[in-house]
Structures are given as structure tokens and as C-alpha cells.
Motif scaffolding. Structure first.
Motif, PDB file in Angstrom:
ATOM      1  N   PHE A   1       0.839  -1.204   0.000  1.00  0.00           N
ATOM      2  CA  PHE A   1       0.000   0.000   0.000  1.00  0.00           C
ATOM      3  C   PHE A   1       0.871   1.249   0.000  1.00  0.00           C
ATOM      4  O   PHE A   1       0.665   2.162  -0.801  1.00  0.00           O
ATOM      5  N   LEU A   2       1.882   1.291   0.878  1.00  0.00           N
ATOM      6  CA  LEU A   2       2.744   2.476   0.957  1.00  0.00           C
ATOM      7  C   LEU A   2       3.610   2.629  -0.288  1.00  0.00           C
ATOM      8  O   LEU A   2       3.874   3.754  -0.735  1.00  0.00           O
ATOM      9  N   MET A   3       4.023   1.527  -0.882  1.00  0.00           N
ATOM     10  CA  MET A   3       4.777   1.615  -2.137  1.00  0.00           C
ATOM     11  C   MET A   3       3.901   2.196  -3.244  1.00  0.00           C
ATOM     12  O   MET A   3       4.354   3.000  -4.057  1.00  0.00           O
ATOM     13  N   SER A   4       2.631   1.829  -3.248  1.00  0.00           N
ATOM     14  CA  SER A   4       1.684   2.382  -4.216  1.00  0.00           C
ATOM     15  C   SER A   4       1.436   3.866  -3.953  1.00  0.00           C
ATOM     16  O   SER A   4       1.326   4.665  -4.887  1.00  0.00           O
ATOM     17  N   VAL A   5       1.360   4.232  -2.673  1.00  0.00           N
ATOM     18  CA  VAL A   5       1.179   5.641  -2.308  1.00  0.00           C
ATOM     19  C   VAL A   5       2.314   6.479  -2.898  1.00  0.00           C
ATOM     20  O   VAL A   5       2.102   7.570  -3.424  1.00  0.00           O
ATOM     21  N   GLN A   6       3.535   5.935  -2.850  1.00  0.00           N
ATOM     22  CA  GLN A   6       4.691   6.624  -3.421  1.00  0.00           C
ATOM     23  C   GLN A   6       4.645   6.618  -4.945  1.00  0.00           C
ATOM     24  O   GLN A   6       4.754   7.667  -5.581  1.00  0.00           O
ATOM     25  N   ALA A   7       4.530   5.445  -5.535  1.00  0.00           N
ATOM     26  CA  ALA A   7       4.655   5.294  -6.983  1.00  0.00           C
ATOM     27  C   ALA A   7       3.481   5.873  -7.762  1.00  0.00           C
ATOM     28  O   ALA A   7       3.672   6.564  -8.758  1.00  0.00           O
ATOM     29  N   VAL A   8       2.277   5.610  -7.314  1.00  0.00           N
ATOM     30  CA  VAL A   8       1.089   6.007  -8.055  1.00  0.00           C
ATOM     31  C   VAL A   8       0.626   7.414  -7.686  1.00  0.00           C
ATOM     32  O   VAL A   8       0.239   8.201  -8.553  1.00  0.00           O
ATOM     33  N   HIS A   9       0.694   7.738  -6.397  1.00  0.00           N
ATOM     34  CA  HIS A   9       0.147   9.011  -5.930  1.00  0.00           C
ATOM     35  C   HIS A   9       1.214  10.068  -5.670  1.00  0.00           C
ATOM     36  O   HIS A   9       0.894  11.220  -5.377  1.00  0.00           O
ATOM     37  N   GLY A  10       2.484   9.678  -5.737  1.00  0.00           N
ATOM     38  CA  GLY A  10       3.580  10.632  -5.587  1.00  0.00           C
ATOM     39  C   GLY A  10       3.742  11.216  -4.201  1.00  0.00           C
ATOM     40  O   GLY A  10       4.358  12.262  -4.035  1.00  0.00           O
ATOM     41  N   LEU A  11       3.229  10.541  -3.188  1.00  0.00           N
ATOM     42  CA  LEU A  11       3.372  11.031  -1.821  1.00  0.00           C
ATOM     43  C   LEU A  11       4.663  10.489  -1.218  1.00  0.00           C
ATOM     44  O   LEU A  11       4.987   9.314  -1.404  1.00  0.00           O
ATOM     45  N   PRO A  12       5.396  11.313  -0.481  1.00  0.00           N
ATOM     46  CA  PRO A  12       6.636  10.825   0.125  1.00  0.00           C
ATOM     47  C   PRO A  12       6.343   9.896   1.298  1.00  0.00           C
ATOM     48  O   PRO A  12       5.466  10.170   2.115  1.00  0.00           O
ATOM     49  N   VAL A  13       7.080   8.795   1.342  1.00  0.00           N
ATOM     50  CA  VAL A  13       6.993   7.849   2.455  1.00  0.00           C
ATOM     51  C   VAL A  13       8.423   7.533   2.853  1.00  0.00           C
ATOM     52  O   VAL A  13       9.173   6.954   2.080  1.00  0.00           O
ATOM     53  N   SER A  14       8.811   7.940   4.062  1.00  0.00           N
ATOM     54  CA  SER A  14      10.180   7.687   4.505  1.00  0.00           C
ATOM     55  C   SER A  14      10.374   6.202   4.796  1.00  0.00           C
ATOM     56  O   SER A  14       9.413   5.470   5.062  1.00  0.00           O
ATOM     57  N   ALA A  15      11.627   5.773   4.747  1.00  0.00           N
ATOM     58  CA  ALA A  15      11.955   4.381   5.091  1.00  0.00           C
ATOM     59  C   ALA A  15      11.530   4.086   6.528  1.00  0.00           C
ATOM     60  O   ALA A  15      11.044   2.998   6.843  1.00  0.00           O
ATOM     61  N   ARG A  16      11.700   5.078   7.386  1.00  0.00           N
ATOM     62  CA  ARG A  16      11.291   4.924   8.788  1.00  0.00           C
ATOM     63  C   ARG A  16       9.789   4.682   8.886  1.00  0.00           C
ATOM     64  O   ARG A  16       9.338   3.779   9.592  1.00  0.00           O
ATOM     65  N   ALA A  17       8.994   5.474   8.161  1.00  0.00           N
ATOM     66  CA  ALA A  17       7.542   5.310   8.175  1.00  0.00           C
ATOM     67  C   ALA A  17       7.149   3.939   7.625  1.00  0.00           C
ATOM     68  O   ALA A  17       6.253   3.283   8.156  1.00  0.00           O
TER      69      ALA A  17
END
Length: 158
Positions: free
Chosen positions: A40-56
Motif C-alpha cells: 500500500f505504501l509503495m503504491s502511495v509513493q509510486a502512483v500518488h507521488g506522496l513521500p513515504v520515509s523508510a522509517r515510516a
């Protein structure tokens, strides 16, 4: 009526809803819940362009694991996991059929085990438990990106 170009060049009035959900029944599915959170978080980054830190990314998987594990351990039947992006955070919500509210024990470094809720509360911006007509829902929010000043995301001591 074709509205395809109606709002062209304008910002949308509301952010599109980004969410995912699944039901889990067996203890082997706890790993699947973690995988779902990561995907889900990988999709948030790739598809929606939202930053997700490695820590998060790691903290969300930890919190999902802890909450789904508790639901599977202490409540009969399936549990429901919902993930939703809301204002720079991911809301992690787990429903189970038990009406018994979790109890967080006092911090004790000598105690072996039962630190899951303690850890979850420490790394979350918000944490809540609500009884529902059937069962209860536990919700935690995790910042998607670390503080630009270098402070770790999470609740700050009062």
C-alpha cells in the motif's frame, strides 16, 4: 454530458481518497497484513507521488503486525485491517469482534512480551480505541515523512 475537461488546469476540490482494506483470519496471515501495508505504501509513493520515509515504511509494518496479532490472539473470528491516507499520515485501523478493550501495562523493561501496544502508542501520532456495535476498532496514525528538521516522527513528550 462529458465533464472530462471541465476542471482542466484547476486543483481538485478534495484530495482523492487513498485506501485499502482486507480481512484476516489465521495467524499465518499476519505476514500478509504486513505485506499489504508495505505494498500500500509503495503504491502511495509510486502512483500518488506522496513521500513515504523508510522509517515510516518500517513503523507502519510494525504497527500493523502488532494490531493484527492482538486481534487474532484475543478475539474470535476475522479481523479487518483498513489503511487510509489522511493529511500526511497513514491511518491504520483494525476491527475485531471482541468488546474487551486492550489494557496497556506500565512500562517494565524486565517484563518479557506484551509490549506491542506500548510500542504502538509510542511511535504513533494518535492512538484510539472505540467500541462499536459489534466489537471494537483500534486506530493509529503514522506520519508518512520524517520531520525535515531531523526529529523522528511520533508523539513528542509533553
Amino acid at each position: 454530458m462529458d465533464l472530462a475537461g471541465h476542471n482542466e488546469g484547476q486543483e481538485p476540490l478534495v484530495d482523492p481518497l487513498v485506501r485499502a482494506g482486507a480481512a484476516f483470519e489465521g495467524s499465518a496471515e499476519i505476514a500478509e497484513a504486513r505485506d499489504m501495508a508495505r505494498d500500500f505504501l509503495m503504491s502511495v509513493q509510486a502512483v500518488h507521488g506522496l513521500p513515504v520515509s523508510a522509517r515510516a515504511m518500517g513503523i507502519v509494518q510494525l504497527v500493523v503486525s502488532e494490531l493484527v496479532t492482538n486481534a487474532r490472539k484475543y478475539a474470535p473470528g476475522p479481523c479487518l485491517l483498513d489503511l487510509e491516507i489522511n493529511g500526511g499520515t497513514v491511518q491504520i485501523s483494525v476491527w475485531d469482534s471482541s468488546t474487551t478493550l486492550p489494557s496497556v501495562q506500565a512500562t517494565d523493561p524486565q517484563r518479557i512480551g506484551q509490549h506491542g501496544l506500548e510500542i504502538t502508542m509510542a511511535v504513533s501520532q494518535t492512538f484510539s480505541v472505540h467500541r462499536e456495535p459489534v466489537g471494537k476498532r483500534i486506530t493509529a496514525a503514522i506520519e508518512l515523512a520524517d520531520d525535515p528538521g531531523g526529529d523522528p516522527a511520533g508523539r513528542q513528550p509533553s
